[in-house]
Design an enzyme around this catalytic site. Sequence first.
Site, PDB file in Angstrom:
ATOM      1  N   MET A 125      -6.861  15.621  -0.467  1.00 40.72           N
ATOM      2  CA  MET A 125      -6.379  15.450  -2.137  1.00 40.72           C
ATOM      3  C   MET A 125      -6.844  14.795  -3.018  1.00 40.72           C
ATOM      4  O   MET A 125      -7.190  14.796  -3.941  1.00 40.72           O
ATOM      5  CB  MET A 125      -4.548  16.195  -1.814  1.00 40.72           C
ATOM      6  CG  MET A 125      -4.345  17.187  -1.237  1.00 40.72           C
ATOM      7  SD  MET A 125      -2.358  16.958  -0.848  1.00 40.72           S
ATOM      8  CE  MET A 125      -2.329  16.137   0.547  1.00 40.72           C
ATOM      9  N   PRO A 128     -10.613   9.034  -6.008  1.00 44.24           N
ATOM     10  CA  PRO A 128     -10.378   7.676  -6.805  1.00 44.24           C
ATOM     11  C   PRO A 128      -9.278   8.100  -8.192  1.00 44.24           C
ATOM     12  O   PRO A 128      -8.811   7.022  -8.635  1.00 44.24           O
ATOM     13  CB  PRO A 128     -11.692   7.375  -7.052  1.00 44.24           C
ATOM     14  CG  PRO A 128     -12.899   8.027  -6.326  1.00 44.24           C
ATOM     15  CD  PRO A 128     -11.435   9.476  -6.209  1.00 44.24           C
ATOM     16  N   GLY A 131      -3.990  10.464  -8.372  1.00 42.81           N
ATOM     17  CA  GLY A 131      -3.145  11.107  -6.420  1.00 42.81           C
ATOM     18  C   GLY A 131      -1.653  11.566  -7.138  1.00 42.81           C
ATOM     19  O   GLY A 131      -1.843  13.186  -6.249  1.00 42.81           O
ATOM     20  N   THR A 158      -7.158  10.541   5.667  1.00 41.97           N
ATOM     21  CA  THR A 158      -7.077   9.820   6.833  1.00 41.97           C
ATOM     22  C   THR A 158      -8.086  10.997   8.339  1.00 41.97           C
ATOM     23  O   THR A 158      -7.973  12.237   7.925  1.00 41.97           O
ATOM     24  CB  THR A 158      -5.836  10.443   7.793  1.00 41.97           C
ATOM     25  OG1 THR A 158      -4.892   9.460   6.560  1.00 41.97           O
ATOM     26  CG2 THR A 158      -5.476  10.541   8.857  1.00 41.97           C
ATOM     27  N   GLU A 244       4.946  17.893   5.482  1.00 37.49           N
ATOM     28  CA  GLU A 244       4.415  16.076   6.051  1.00 37.49           C
ATOM     29  C   GLU A 244       5.007  15.138   5.647  1.00 37.49           C
ATOM     30  O   GLU A 244       5.596  13.985   6.178  1.00 37.49           O
ATOM     31  CB  GLU A 244       2.873  16.400   4.519  1.00 37.49           C
ATOM     32  CG  GLU A 244       2.523  15.361   4.325  1.00 37.49           C
ATOM     33  CD  GLU A 244       1.425  15.224   4.042  1.00 37.49           C
ATOM     34  OE1 GLU A 244       0.972  15.613   3.727  1.00 37.49           O
ATOM     35  OE2 GLU A 244       0.278  13.506   4.144  1.00 37.49           O
ATOM     36  N   GLN A 281      26.789 -15.850  14.125  1.00 36.47           N
ATOM     37  CA  GLN A 281      27.370 -14.497  13.356  1.00 36.47           C
ATOM     38  C   GLN A 281      25.473 -14.082  12.215  1.00 36.47           C
ATOM     39  O   GLN A 281      25.983 -12.896  11.767  1.00 36.47           O
ATOM     40  CB  GLN A 281      28.017 -15.705  12.553  1.00 36.47           C
ATOM     41  CG  GLN A 281      29.358 -14.523  11.730  1.00 36.47           C
ATOM     42  CD  GLN A 281      30.065 -14.505  11.134  1.00 36.47           C
ATOM     43  OE1 GLN A 281      30.016 -15.373   9.938  1.00 36.47           O
ATOM     44  NE2 GLN A 281      31.580 -14.413  11.043  1.00 36.47           N
ATOM     45  N   HIS A 340      12.757 -13.380  13.907  1.00 38.60           N
ATOM     46  CA  HIS A 340      11.729 -13.778  15.789  1.00 38.60           C
ATOM     47  C   HIS A 340      11.072 -15.026  15.341  1.00 38.60           C
ATOM     48  O   HIS A 340      10.500 -15.955  15.367  1.00 38.60           O
ATOM     49  CB  HIS A 340      10.823 -12.852  15.147  1.00 38.60           C
ATOM     50  CG  HIS A 340      10.800 -11.785  15.989  1.00 38.60           C
ATOM     51  ND1 HIS A 340      11.608 -10.152  15.840  1.00 38.60           N
ATOM     52  CD2 HIS A 340      10.556 -10.922  17.185  1.00 38.60           C
ATOM     53  CE1 HIS A 340      11.570  -9.740  16.659  1.00 38.60           C
ATOM     54  NE2 HIS A 340      10.796 -10.010  17.362  1.00 38.60           N
ATOM     55  N   THR A 367       4.192   9.206  -3.550  1.00 34.52           N
ATOM     56  CA  THR A 367       5.171   8.313  -3.308  1.00 34.52           C
ATOM     57  C   THR A 367       6.908   8.252  -3.218  1.00 34.52           C
ATOM     58  O   THR A 367       6.892   9.253  -4.053  1.00 34.52           O
ATOM     59  CB  THR A 367       4.650   7.284  -4.620  1.00 34.52           C
ATOM     60  OG1 THR A 367       5.563   8.234  -5.622  1.00 34.52           O
ATOM     61  CG2 THR A 367       3.532   7.784  -4.499  1.00 34.52           C
ATOM     62  N   GLU A 369       8.360   7.296  -5.857  1.00 38.28           N
ATOM     63  CA  GLU A 369       8.961   7.588  -7.321  1.00 38.28           C
ATOM     64  C   GLU A 369       8.549   9.067  -7.175  1.00 38.28           C
ATOM     65  O   GLU A 369       9.340   9.378  -7.975  1.00 38.28           O
ATOM     66  CB  GLU A 369       8.463   6.602  -7.802  1.00 38.28           C
ATOM     67  CG  GLU A 369       8.407   4.997  -7.951  1.00 38.28           C
ATOM     68  CD  GLU A 369       7.823   4.002  -7.092  1.00 38.28           C
ATOM     69  OE1 GLU A 369       6.602   5.108  -6.115  1.00 38.28           O
ATOM     70  OE2 GLU A 369       8.164   3.259  -6.433  1.00 38.28           O
TER      71      GLU A 369
END
Length: 381
Positions: A125, A128, A131, A158, A244, A281, A340, A367, A369
């Site tokens: 979809m 450049p 989107g 993908t 999706e 704590q 960590h 997104t 948003e």
Amino acid sequence: MKHPYLTDDHEIFRRSLRKFLEKEAYPFYDQWEEERMIPRSFWEKMGEQGYLCPDIDEEYGGSEVDWGFAVVINEELERVGSGLVGVGLHNDIVVPYITAYGTDEQKQKWLQKCTTGEIITAIAMTEPGTGSDLANIQTTAILDGDHYILNGQKTFITNGIQSDLIVVACKTDPKANPKHKGVSLLVVERDTPGFSRGRKLNKVGLHCQDTAELIFEDCRVPKENLLGEEGKGFLYLMEKLQQERLLVAIAAQTASEVMLKQTIEYVKSREAFGKPVSKFQNTQFKIVEMATEIEMSRAFLDQLIAEHIEGKDVVTKVSMAKWKLTDSAKKIAAECMQLHGGYGYMEEYEIARRFRDIPVASIYAGTNEIMKTIIAKNLGL
Ligand SMILES: Cc1cc2nc3c(=O)[nH]c(=O)nc-3n(C[C@H](O)[C@H](O)[C@H](O)COP(=O)(O)OP(=O)(O)OC[C@H]3O[C@@H](n4cnc5c(N)ncnc54)[C@H](O)[C@@H]3O)c2cc1C
């Protein structure tokens, strides 16, 4: 954790899938990350075991199982690493376009191979220049006799390099008003003249996931490769994007659960000032806050998955889950890395990779948003 929509059959399936992944994915995952690609042989092994598209009809090679199995597959893949997202995209995002809108001939031609891993699929979809504003795509497909002549460029796709079959969103009527009525979906096969691959893209995370540019230059696509009807592509996309987005929410939730578990183990084993870090704590409060958030999200998500399986309209709730769960996974990744200490910044600890991988979840599949604009509209704002 046993989800309410899962039966013993699903859990037996989960155990054998996990065993399979412990043998075929976990030991190789770091190597795939370095090589920036998952080998095709992994796809084929997934296919041999029945883990590719198990929901599709038996006559096309599937097992006609319910969508609970898809949830199990996507959770277990995410447990290994977010870089396996391309498999879920194939199973539950791209192939469903063919099962839902394909003709019998199209299904006969492609579906069986989608279940064996001989065909890897992608959906193109994004371009450049656009989107989020999907109706504004510039790729055109103009009918010329028995073929559409496809011209345009796609990016961030993908499975872009490995894909054999790509569902391409394009304009069959570039002058349509409103613009979205000109959008159609065309299936482009690997060796179609005029189709080429651009760059394999370097990403911040998801290193073993294949993301690429696709180029169509006077690409001649047989007219029988149109999916569904001309001009209905935008509608089809809006219908299928719900699943999706739900998958992205499921992956984010699973990643949060994995990160929390690993962090609890770490803070119990690491000592500072003569006691385990888990005894401070601050550590306890951070862990408690994350555990509470994760538990509450799980309840919402499970309810939502059950509603999706029942075929209810879940657009608003899916948009809510997508933004909220991916947002909170980003915060959880940052908190877990902090707990960590310096080791969290080192590649040998998985939290480093999780921290890199998770931010994209709030960007792709629409997104966060855009999710909020959908919710606002559905709230009547
Ligand atoms: C790893 C990865 C894999 C992907 N895989 C695929 C794939 O397989 N197929 C595919 O087609 N695409 C894929 N994408 C593309 C992805 O779906 C898009 O990146 C995403 O939809 C956003 O589009 P954009 O990048 O053009 O951002 P833009 O649309 O340019 O947005 C830029 C910023 O503006 C904000 N914005 C835009 N419009 C609005 C608005 N109306 N209100 C408020 N804010 C707004 C956005 O939220 C964002 O913050 C992938 C992307 C990535 C990073």
